[in-house]
Motif scaffolding. Structure first.
Motif, PDB file in Angstrom:
ATOM      1  N   THR A   1       3.077   5.855  -3.043  1.00  0.00           N
ATOM      2  CA  THR A   1       4.222   6.627  -3.541  1.00  0.00           C
ATOM      3  C   THR A   1       4.188   6.739  -5.060  1.00  0.00           C
ATOM      4  OG1 THR A   1       5.581   5.930  -1.669  1.00  0.00           O
ATOM      5  CG2 THR A   1       6.745   6.718  -3.609  1.00  0.00           C
ATOM      6  N   ALA A   2       3.721   5.688  -5.722  1.00  0.00           N
ATOM      7  CA  ALA A   2       3.645   5.683  -7.181  1.00  0.00           C
ATOM      8  C   ALA A   2       2.366   6.320  -7.707  1.00  0.00           C
ATOM      9  CB  ALA A   2       3.756   4.250  -7.691  1.00  0.00           C
ATOM     10  N   GLY A   3       1.521   6.809  -6.828  1.00  0.00           N
ATOM     11  CA  GLY A   3       0.295   7.468  -7.245  1.00  0.00           C
ATOM     12  C   GLY A   3      -0.850   6.546  -7.556  1.00  0.00           C
ATOM     13  N   CYS A   4      -0.846   5.342  -6.983  1.00  0.00           N
ATOM     14  CA  CYS A   4      -1.903   4.354  -7.232  1.00  0.00           C
ATOM     15  C   CYS A   4      -2.705   4.118  -5.955  1.00  0.00           C
ATOM     16  CB  CYS A   4      -1.315   3.033  -7.700  1.00  0.00           C
ATOM     17  SG  CYS A   4      -0.285   3.145  -9.178  1.00  0.00           S
ATOM     18  N   ALA A   5      -4.003   3.852  -6.107  1.00  0.00           N
ATOM     19  CA  ALA A   5      -4.856   3.670  -4.930  1.00  0.00           C
ATOM     20  C   ALA A   5      -5.882   2.561  -5.150  1.00  0.00           C
ATOM     21  CB  ALA A   5      -5.560   4.973  -4.582  1.00  0.00           C
ATOM     22  N   PRO A   6      -5.433   1.301  -5.345  1.00  0.00           N
ATOM     23  CA  PRO A   6      -6.393   0.199  -5.436  1.00  0.00           C
ATOM     24  C   PRO A   6      -6.905  -0.164  -4.041  1.00  0.00           C
ATOM     25  CG  PRO A   6      -4.178  -0.672  -5.443  1.00  0.00           C
ATOM     26  CD  PRO A   6      -4.036   0.828  -5.426  1.00  0.00           C
ATOM     27  N   THR A   7      -7.858  -1.083  -3.987  1.00  0.00           N
ATOM     28  CA  THR A   7      -8.281  -1.652  -2.709  1.00  0.00           C
ATOM     29  C   THR A   7      -7.255  -2.700  -2.308  1.00  0.00           C
ATOM     30  OG1 THR A   7     -10.618  -1.317  -3.209  1.00  0.00           O
ATOM     31  CG2 THR A   7     -10.082  -2.944  -1.514  1.00  0.00           C
ATOM     32  N   ILE A   8      -6.691  -2.564  -1.103  1.00  0.00           N
ATOM     33  CA  ILE A   8      -5.677  -3.500  -0.619  1.00  0.00           C
ATOM     34  C   ILE A   8      -6.180  -4.127   0.674  1.00  0.00           C
ATOM     35  CG2 ILE A   8      -3.282  -3.776   0.118  1.00  0.00           C
ATOM     36  CD1 ILE A   8      -2.597  -1.299  -1.484  1.00  0.00           C
ATOM     37  N   VAL A   9      -6.147  -5.460   0.720  1.00  0.00           N
ATOM     38  CA  VAL A   9      -6.712  -6.193   1.851  1.00  0.00           C
ATOM     39  C   VAL A   9      -5.719  -7.237   2.326  1.00  0.00           C
ATOM     40  CG1 VAL A   9      -8.657  -7.574   2.661  1.00  0.00           C
ATOM     41  CG2 VAL A   9      -9.009  -5.912   0.818  1.00  0.00           C
ATOM     42  N   ALA A  10      -5.569  -7.384   3.627  1.00  0.00           N
ATOM     43  CA  ALA A  10      -4.812  -8.494   4.206  1.00  0.00           C
ATOM     44  C   ALA A  10      -5.792  -9.642   4.440  1.00  0.00           C
ATOM     45  CB  ALA A  10      -4.144  -8.082   5.512  1.00  0.00           C
ATOM     46  N   ALA A  11      -5.692 -10.703   3.640  1.00  0.00           N
ATOM     47  CA  ALA A  11      -6.657 -11.806   3.706  1.00  0.00           C
ATOM     48  C   ALA A  11      -6.057 -13.051   3.078  1.00  0.00           C
ATOM     49  CB  ALA A  11      -7.953 -11.412   2.988  1.00  0.00           C
TER      50      ALA A  11
ATOM     51  N   GLN B   1       0.829  -1.210   0.000  1.00  0.00           N
ATOM     52  CA  GLN B   1       0.000   0.000   0.000  1.00  0.00           C
ATOM     53  C   GLN B   1       0.863   1.259   0.000  1.00  0.00           C
ATOM     54  OE1 GLN B   1      -2.689   0.408   3.372  1.00  0.00           O
ATOM     55  NE2 GLN B   1      -4.193   1.341   2.016  1.00  0.00           N
ATOM     56  N   GLU B   2       1.925   1.249   0.787  1.00  0.00           N
ATOM     57  CA  GLU B   2       2.824   2.413   0.834  1.00  0.00           C
ATOM     58  C   GLU B   2       3.526   2.606  -0.502  1.00  0.00           C
ATOM     59  OE1 GLU B   2       5.345   1.518   4.118  1.00  0.00           O
ATOM     60  OE2 GLU B   2       3.844   2.044   5.642  1.00  0.00           O
ATOM     61  N   ASN B   3       3.989   1.510  -1.100  1.00  0.00           N
ATOM     62  CA  ASN B   3       4.648   1.609  -2.402  1.00  0.00           C
ATOM     63  C   ASN B   3       3.699   2.147  -3.462  1.00  0.00           C
ATOM     64  OD1 ASN B   3       6.987   0.502  -1.292  1.00  0.00           O
ATOM     65  ND2 ASN B   3       6.516  -1.578  -1.967  1.00  0.00           N
ATOM     66  N   LEU B   4       2.468   1.646  -3.445  1.00  0.00           N
ATOM     67  CA  LEU B   4       1.483   2.072  -4.432  1.00  0.00           C
ATOM     68  C   LEU B   4       1.123   3.549  -4.244  1.00  0.00           C
ATOM     69  CD1 LEU B   4      -0.629  -1.169  -4.349  1.00  0.00           C
ATOM     70  CD2 LEU B   4       0.328  -0.176  -6.436  1.00  0.00           C
TER      71      LEU B   4
END
Length: 396
Positions: free
Chosen positions: A167-177, A162-165
């Protein structure tokens, strides 16, 4: 959507070199849409300051950004997998080989411009295994941030991605599962894309895939970790597709539960050993012929092998094990003749007999390569076939 980075001119030169290497692997340049995605999502932004490269001797050597900045950056834009974390002295997370990433995106049908219907409906993608977040960044460029869901079993990896994304200007849905369960809240998906290998298709993946949608996943078996499977979902909830001859990925991690532990060998599994001989060379089935090994992995369930060159039992021994039943076999080369090998088998399964039968069947059907195999999933089970569903070689 990713924004243009401040170091774009320098990154563009490095990406051009990477794309040339990828084109060399694929035998053709990537479609313009994929090339643009690689330019908009610089790979180095998704890597930790320490990575590990293969050392050419079966191990890995670290490369630190602080002490080897040029080597680190060169590795970031090389067409090779980069280990990003070790657990118990074994690689446990990596940045996939870029040409493999590109091949999977091509199989998923994401390289070409969307059709008018797809533009209206918006292609929705589930990525299984966020890793560094790089692949999710490419997906965001291809279909839009809001259309991408990426999950990872490891909360730390999910947070780092999530942090890497971001920084790169990306914002998908990120889930720990748990990847085996998919992510029902955002279903149905048009594409399900795994970045780890499996030896069977979890039912949740197909349940969450719309009819006509694509599922792409690396494949593994206890015998051979190789190949990529691309399936198309059917109206009845099943799926059908083919294997492709590329990729070797880490296996899907699962939560630590009792049900995931190896089953204890049943009573009587350690039966008296049986002795015989064989004219089938152990190197024929476990010597690096990926086509033969792929077939055996599909048809001799649960069997794995290792080589013993210690000389304790024989000049060279092929050891075969199947932990569920506790069955095992050993095939010994005496260092003199390659026409006849001593065989020892024990347990409820005669493993070397099964392997011999599987190998002979592979020869009978023309020694097929990996990309001639296909798989069909129905409510009644799974069937593996060669050339067409009419030629079934394994079912479960």
């Amino acid at each position: 959507m990713p924004t243009t980075p401040a170091d774009a001119p320098a990154a563009d030169v490095l990406v051009d070199g990477l794309l040339a290497a990828v084109a060399g692997q694929l035998g053709r340049p990537l479609p313009a849409r994929l090339q643009e995605a690689f330019h908009r999502v610089p790979r180095h932004r998704f890597l930790p300051d320490r990575i590990w490269l293969r050392d050419g001797s079966g191990g890995y050597r670290p490369v630190d950004r602080a002490t080897e900045p040029d080597g680190w950056l060169a590795a970031a834009y090389s067409d090779q997998p980069l280990v990003t974390r070790f657990t118990d002295n074994l690689p446990s997370s990596s940045a996939s080989m870029p040409s493999m990433v590109a091949r999977m995106l091509l199989l998923a049908g994401l390289a070409e411009p969307p059709t008018p219907d797809e533009v209206r409906a918006r292609v929705r993608v589930l990525e299984l295994g966020a890793g560094t977040g790089f692949n999710a960044g490419l997906l965001c460029t291809l279909v839009g941030d809001e259309q991408v869901t990426t999950i990872d079993l490891d909360p730390t990896l999910a947070t780092n991605a999530q942090e890497n994304l971001k920084t790169a200007g990306c914002a998908p849905t990120i889930v720990a599962a748990d990847g085996a369960l998919g992510w029902p809240p955002n279903a149905p998906y048009d594409v399900v894309l795994a970045t780890f290998s499996v030896d069977r298709i979890p039912s949740a993946w197909l349940t969450q895939l719309r009819p006509g949608g694509r599922l792409v996943t690396p494949w593994t078996s206890a015998w051979c970790s190789y190949g990529t499977l691309a399936l198309t979902a059917a109206e009845d909830g099943g799926a059908q597709g083919r294997f492709h001859a590329f990729a070797s990925f880490m296996q899907m991690a699962r939560p630590d539960t009792e049900s995931d532990q190896p089953l204890a060998a049943p009573e009587g599994a350690a039966s008296a050993a049986a002795y015989s001989s064989t004219g089938l060379s152990p190197w024929a089935v476990a010597g690096g012929d990926l086509d033969a090994e792929f077939h055996i992995g599909l048809t001799v369930s649960g069997a794995s092998f290792c080589w013993d060159t210690s000389g304790e039992h024989a000049h060279t021994r092929l050891r075969v094990d199947e932990p569920t039943t506790g069955s095992w076999a050993a095939v010994d080369y005496d260092g003199r003749t390659a026409a006849d090998f001593a065989v020892t088998q024990a347990g409820s399964r005669q493993l070397w007999d099964e392997i011999t039968a599987a190998y002979r069947r592979w020869e009978e059907i023309g020694r097929p390569s990996v990309d001639r195999y296909g798989l069909t999933v129905t409510s009644g089970g799974t069937a593996v076939w060669v050339d067409s569903p009419a030629i079934t070689v394994a079912a479960r």
